[in-house]
Design a protein around this motif. Structure first.
Motif, PDB file in Angstrom:
ATOM      1  N   SER A  60       2.194  -2.477  -2.479  1.00  0.00           N
ATOM      2  CA  SER A  60       1.598  -3.096  -3.673  1.00  0.00           C
ATOM      3  C   SER A  60       1.648  -2.098  -4.823  1.00  0.00           C
ATOM      4  O   SER A  60       1.084  -0.996  -4.729  1.00  0.00           O
ATOM      5  N   ALA A  61       2.322  -2.456  -5.881  1.00  0.00           N
ATOM      6  CA  ALA A  61       2.554  -1.541  -6.995  1.00  0.00           C
ATOM      7  C   ALA A  61       3.286  -2.306  -8.087  1.00  0.00           C
ATOM      8  O   ALA A  61       3.656  -3.470  -7.916  1.00  0.00           O
ATOM      9  N   ILE A  93       2.096   3.074  -8.458  1.00  0.00           N
ATOM     10  CA  ILE A  93       0.867   2.624  -7.811  1.00  0.00           C
ATOM     11  C   ILE A  93      -0.272   2.763  -8.807  1.00  0.00           C
ATOM     12  O   ILE A  93      -0.284   3.688  -9.638  1.00  0.00           O
ATOM     13  N   GLN A  97       8.503   3.315  -8.776  1.00  0.00           N
ATOM     14  CA  GLN A  97       7.334   2.631  -8.206  1.00  0.00           C
ATOM     15  C   GLN A  97       6.086   3.256  -8.826  1.00  0.00           C
ATOM     16  O   GLN A  97       5.948   4.487  -8.830  1.00  0.00           O
ATOM     17  N   GLU A 135       0.868  -1.165   1.554  1.00  0.00           N
ATOM     18  CA  GLU A 135       0.945  -0.025   0.641  1.00  0.00           C
ATOM     19  C   GLU A 135       2.094  -0.131  -0.369  1.00  0.00           C
ATOM     20  O   GLU A 135       2.241   0.727  -1.246  1.00  0.00           O
TER      21      GLU A 135
END
Lengths: 112, 118
Positions: free
Chosen positions: B87-88, B38, B36, B85
């Protein structure tokens, strides 16, 4: 937590100049790798240096590793505008499961 | 040699919805990773597979994230329900465990799936 931390966070240079980025890490490693990431794209592997190596070259790239200081540097010589990207170091902890763990990266901008 | 394939490239969902990402690694690569990333940060490992077994999922939020690698080839990563949160960019990577007889951790990455949770 991230194993490797790159320095500086951002670097802006003119085409033709050299760019040097540093990576520091906390625990003993097997390998250290450098990757490049262009905006909005995946990561591209640049070079891998093993813990028993001190220096490696690949084209315009030169990587050094100092295990006593737990640090590595990536030098890009004669930079080009196409070198503009984020550069990440990734380490895999000795005795661990050999998982590449990334730092926050250095954002390099090369002005034409 | 074909690279790591991921789909979709982009996904926008509302919070509390579910989403799934798909990854097809390089043929013959036994190791598969999901990371992941960000915005403004480096990739963070979520899960590592060796063939169809999990090697490390210590950073996978298991209350909402799940991943599987059926038959040791393709893999899917699911988020249910999604939070803002999450979102990445979700990156899949694969590697071959050994190269020239030595341990190899050079990973080949796909283009990623950019997830936006609104």
């Amino acid at each position: 937590s991230q194993q490797g931390e790159e320095d500086p966070q951002a670097l802006s240079i003119q085409e033709g100049e050299n760019a040097t980025m540093n990576c520091s890490y906390k625990t003993s490693i097997n390998n250290l790798q450098w990757y490049r990431q262009n905006s909005g794209r995946g990561l591209v592997h640049l070079i891998l240096i093993r813990s028993n190596e001190r220096e490696k070259h690949s084209g315009r790239l030169r990587v050094t590793l100092d295990t006593s200081k737990k640090s590595s540097s990536l030098l890009i010589t004669a930079s080009r505008a196409a070198d503009t990207a984020s550069y990440f170091c990734a380490t895999d902890a000795a005795g661990g499961s050999y998982i590449p763990t990334f730092g926050r990266g250095t954002s390099l901008i090369v002005h034409p | 040699e074909a690279g790591v394939a991921q789909s979709p490239r982009y996904k926008i969902i509302e919070k509390r919805q579910s989403v799934a990402f798909w990854c097809n690694p390089i043929s013959g690569h036994a190791t598969l990773y999901w990371y992941q990333q960000i915005l403004g940060q480096g990739p963070k490992l979520l899960i590592q597979f060796q063939n169809n077994g999990v090697v490390d999922d210590s950073q996978l939020p298991k209350d909402r994230f799940s991943a599987e690698r059926l038959k040791g080839v393709d893999s899917t990563l699911k988020i249910q329900p999604a939070k803002l949160e999450d979102s990445a960019v979700y990156l899949c990577a694969s590697s071959s465990p050994t190269r020239l007889g030595r341990l190899n951790t050079e990973a080949f990455f796909g283009q990623g799936t950019r997830l936006t949770v609104v």
